[in-house]
Design a protein around this motif. Sequence first.
Motif, PDB file in Angstrom:
ATOM      1  N   GLU A 102       0.896  -1.159  -0.040  1.00 38.19           N
ATOM      2  CA  GLU A 102       0.047  -0.039  -0.169  1.00 38.19           C
ATOM      3  C   GLU A 102       0.662   1.269   0.140  1.00 38.19           C
ATOM      4  O   GLU A 102       0.425   2.268   0.485  1.00 38.19           O
ATOM      5  CB  GLU A 102      -1.142  -0.009   1.055  1.00 38.19           C
ATOM      6  CG  GLU A 102      -1.897  -1.433   1.122  1.00 38.19           C
ATOM      7  CD  GLU A 102      -3.116  -1.056   2.207  1.00 38.19           C
ATOM      8  OE1 GLU A 102      -3.182  -0.183   3.001  1.00 38.19           O
ATOM      9  OE2 GLU A 102      -4.156  -1.950   2.266  1.00 38.19           O
ATOM     10  N   LEU A 136      -0.986   4.441  -1.632  1.00 38.86           N
ATOM     11  CA  LEU A 136      -1.901   4.824  -0.888  1.00 38.86           C
ATOM     12  C   LEU A 136      -1.335   5.894   0.213  1.00 38.86           C
ATOM     13  O   LEU A 136      -1.673   7.104   0.241  1.00 38.86           O
ATOM     14  CB  LEU A 136      -2.627   3.869  -0.071  1.00 38.86           C
ATOM     15  CG  LEU A 136      -3.530   4.257   0.904  1.00 38.86           C
ATOM     16  CD1 LEU A 136      -4.591   5.235   0.342  1.00 38.86           C
ATOM     17  CD2 LEU A 136      -4.321   3.205   1.613  1.00 38.86           C
ATOM     18  N   GLU A 137       0.016   5.294   0.652  1.00 34.04           N
ATOM     19  CA  GLU A 137       0.821   6.359   1.590  1.00 34.04           C
ATOM     20  C   GLU A 137       1.226   7.650   0.878  1.00 34.04           C
ATOM     21  O   GLU A 137       0.980   8.881   1.263  1.00 34.04           O
ATOM     22  CB  GLU A 137       1.943   5.801   2.321  1.00 34.04           C
ATOM     23  CG  GLU A 137       1.429   4.590   3.119  1.00 34.04           C
ATOM     24  CD  GLU A 137       0.420   5.043   4.196  1.00 34.04           C
ATOM     25  OE1 GLU A 137       0.411   6.120   4.826  1.00 34.04           O
ATOM     26  OE2 GLU A 137      -0.783   4.297   4.483  1.00 34.04           O
ATOM     27  N   ALA A 161      -0.505   8.986  -1.828  1.00 33.48           N
ATOM     28  CA  ALA A 161      -1.725   9.725  -2.021  1.00 33.48           C
ATOM     29  C   ALA A 161      -1.892  10.579  -0.784  1.00 33.48           C
ATOM     30  O   ALA A 161      -2.278  11.654  -1.094  1.00 33.48           O
ATOM     31  CB  ALA A 161      -2.565   8.767  -2.380  1.00 33.48           C
ATOM     32  N   LYS A 162      -1.955  10.136   0.250  1.00 29.00           N
ATOM     33  CA  LYS A 162      -2.374  10.748   1.536  1.00 29.00           C
ATOM     34  C   LYS A 162      -1.572  11.978   1.764  1.00 29.00           C
ATOM     35  O   LYS A 162      -1.877  12.815   2.232  1.00 29.00           O
ATOM     36  CB  LYS A 162      -2.256   9.739   2.698  1.00 29.00           C
ATOM     37  CG  LYS A 162      -3.434   8.751   2.762  1.00 29.00           C
ATOM     38  CD  LYS A 162      -3.470   7.784   3.923  1.00 29.00           C
ATOM     39  CE  LYS A 162      -4.309   6.686   3.998  1.00 29.00           C
ATOM     40  NZ  LYS A 162      -4.274   5.734   5.269  1.00 29.00           N
ATOM     41  N   ILE A 181      -2.053  14.697  -0.698  1.00 25.29           N
ATOM     42  CA  ILE A 181      -3.603  15.554  -0.572  1.00 25.29           C
ATOM     43  C   ILE A 181      -3.167  16.257   0.825  1.00 25.29           C
ATOM     44  O   ILE A 181      -3.735  17.379   0.814  1.00 25.29           O
ATOM     45  CB  ILE A 181      -4.543  14.586  -0.269  1.00 25.29           C
ATOM     46  CG1 ILE A 181      -4.891  13.613  -1.484  1.00 25.29           C
ATOM     47  CG2 ILE A 181      -5.927  15.035   0.424  1.00 25.29           C
ATOM     48  CD1 ILE A 181      -5.464  14.411  -2.611  1.00 25.29           C
ATOM     49  N   ALA A 182      -2.395  15.892   1.933  1.00 26.13           N
ATOM     50  CA  ALA A 182      -2.253  16.484   2.889  1.00 26.13           C
ATOM     51  C   ALA A 182      -1.180  17.853   2.621  1.00 26.13           C
ATOM     52  O   ALA A 182      -0.757  18.600   3.906  1.00 26.13           O
ATOM     53  CB  ALA A 182      -1.733  15.705   3.887  1.00 26.13           C
ATOM     54  N   TYR A 221      -6.545   7.927  -3.593  1.00 28.50           N
ATOM     55  CA  TYR A 221      -7.053   8.452  -2.357  1.00 28.50           C
ATOM     56  C   TYR A 221      -8.729   8.216  -2.432  1.00 28.50           C
ATOM     57  O   TYR A 221      -9.486   7.940  -1.463  1.00 28.50           O
ATOM     58  CB  TYR A 221      -6.851   9.924  -2.336  1.00 28.50           C
ATOM     59  CG  TYR A 221      -7.327  10.802  -1.330  1.00 28.50           C
ATOM     60  CD1 TYR A 221      -6.971  10.648   0.190  1.00 28.50           C
ATOM     61  CD2 TYR A 221      -8.288  11.736  -1.428  1.00 28.50           C
ATOM     62  CE1 TYR A 221      -7.159  11.467   1.060  1.00 28.50           C
ATOM     63  CE2 TYR A 221      -8.893  12.423  -0.294  1.00 28.50           C
ATOM     64  CZ  TYR A 221      -8.282  12.196   0.860  1.00 28.50           C
ATOM     65  OH  TYR A 221      -8.521  13.103   2.045  1.00 28.50           O
ATOM     66  N   GLN A 252      -9.691   4.663  -1.885  1.00 25.55           N
ATOM     67  CA  GLN A 252      -9.539   4.281  -0.488  1.00 25.55           C
ATOM     68  C   GLN A 252     -10.782   4.588   0.386  1.00 25.55           C
ATOM     69  O   GLN A 252     -11.475   3.754   1.225  1.00 25.55           O
ATOM     70  CB  GLN A 252      -8.380   4.898   0.520  1.00 25.55           C
ATOM     71  CG  GLN A 252      -8.345   4.370   1.926  1.00 25.55           C
ATOM     72  CD  GLN A 252      -7.825   5.529   2.853  1.00 25.55           C
ATOM     73  OE1 GLN A 252      -7.695   6.735   2.373  1.00 25.55           O
ATOM     74  NE2 GLN A 252      -7.429   5.034   3.974  1.00 25.55           N
ATOM     75  N   TYR A 257     -17.243   9.359   4.349  1.00 19.45           N
ATOM     76  CA  TYR A 257     -16.078   8.919   3.734  1.00 19.45           C
ATOM     77  C   TYR A 257     -16.015  10.071   2.522  1.00 19.45           C
ATOM     78  O   TYR A 257     -15.916   9.391   1.114  1.00 19.45           O
ATOM     79  CB  TYR A 257     -16.340   7.244   3.045  1.00 19.45           C
ATOM     80  CG  TYR A 257     -16.238   6.587   4.274  1.00 19.45           C
ATOM     81  CD1 TYR A 257     -15.274   6.046   4.937  1.00 19.45           C
ATOM     82  CD2 TYR A 257     -17.753   5.959   4.459  1.00 19.45           C
ATOM     83  CE1 TYR A 257     -15.503   5.110   5.973  1.00 19.45           C
ATOM     84  CE2 TYR A 257     -17.944   5.030   5.670  1.00 19.45           C
ATOM     85  CZ  TYR A 257     -16.776   4.811   6.287  1.00 19.45           C
ATOM     86  OH  TYR A 257     -16.981   4.076   7.385  1.00 19.45           O
ATOM     87  N   ASP A 304     -14.788  13.554   1.207  1.00 21.00           N
ATOM     88  CA  ASP A 304     -13.891  14.729   1.346  1.00 21.00           C
ATOM     89  C   ASP A 304     -14.134  15.809   0.033  1.00 21.00           C
ATOM     90  O   ASP A 304     -13.953  15.632  -0.696  1.00 21.00           O
ATOM     91  CB  ASP A 304     -12.267  14.293   0.898  1.00 21.00           C
ATOM     92  CG  ASP A 304     -11.527  15.558   1.257  1.00 21.00           C
ATOM     93  OD1 ASP A 304     -11.943  16.781   1.213  1.00 21.00           O
ATOM     94  OD2 ASP A 304     -10.072  15.388   1.003  1.00 21.00           O
TER      95      ASP A 304
END
Length: 335
Positions: A164, A167-168, A170-171, A174-175, A193, A196, A273, A275
């Motif tokens: 994953e 995914l990390e 992507a987070k 986005i942050a 993102y 998920q 879920y 955003d």
Amino acid sequence: MQREYLEDKETLYFKFEQNKEDFIVDEIGLNFKGKGNFLILRVKKVELTTWDMIAEFAKFLDIDAQKIGYAGLKDKHATTTQYISIEAKYEKALKKFKHPQITIIGSTHHTHSIRMGDLKGNSFTINLFGVSQIEAGQIEKRARKIVKNGLPNYFGYQRFGRDEDSLEQAKAMIAGELHINDAKLKNFLISIYQSQFFNDWLKERVLFSRENNNGEFALLEGDVYMDTKGKFFTPKTKQEKDFKAQKVVPTGLLCGRDVFRARSDARKIEEKYDDQFLYEKGYRREAVVFPKDIKLDYKNNFDILNISFSLPKGSYATVFLEAIANRNYKAKKIK
């Protein structure tokens, strides 16, 4: 990120390997016109990504890879067939194309280039190993029930990268903790993102269904449905009859702008879920799909069960196998 399924049965521990002999994927294309300015090739590739395959054609023809159309990405570790489109003026040159991992197995013409999503679905033929005769019967029974009641349409483990890691990334992006210049990579990470959130939403709806609807997917007031023509709508009442007849399916949110949101009871779960600050365009995805064309062939002397089936576009064969086995797979566990 655990994926849950509609029936919490005993876990089955059959194995499968994503390789050229034991994992076969065939794209189910659209109806091509048979005439037009674009050449449609049906291509078989072995142990290559779709992008690698397109790069080989672009190199051979000395053209930009973006001039080659395709409907979807196919697994690398498999034998797959899919359709691609190239301007018809290259038809004569392509008669000399040769590659050890790519074979042109058919051609026709069409009025326009193939675009992403221009397919009906995919058919799969997969060998399952370590299957006893009793387990073969259990697998068939579970598969037939999923065909009737539907398969939760999760994004599979492939979507999120090995361990994953995508995914990390992507987070972090986005942050605002990771800056990405490449537009394609940025869009890809945003889709991760969104995926998920969708999977987490679907997990909650599946657990709710298990507890409240005897293992069949439970519809809620305010659900957004999709009909067989791909049209989204929010009716005043739950569509139980049409859902059972596979005429409509409930959908889940891929968060973003300009997209239908659920209402009422369905929205109470969905908004956890969602955003709503994500600027990229949102979409909706079928919450449930119905596998078709199930065939099973058990090789008793070798403990191998060959299973074949078809799924709508965007759905994952490995998710179907997870639902049958009642366990999650990860990329590092698949050879």
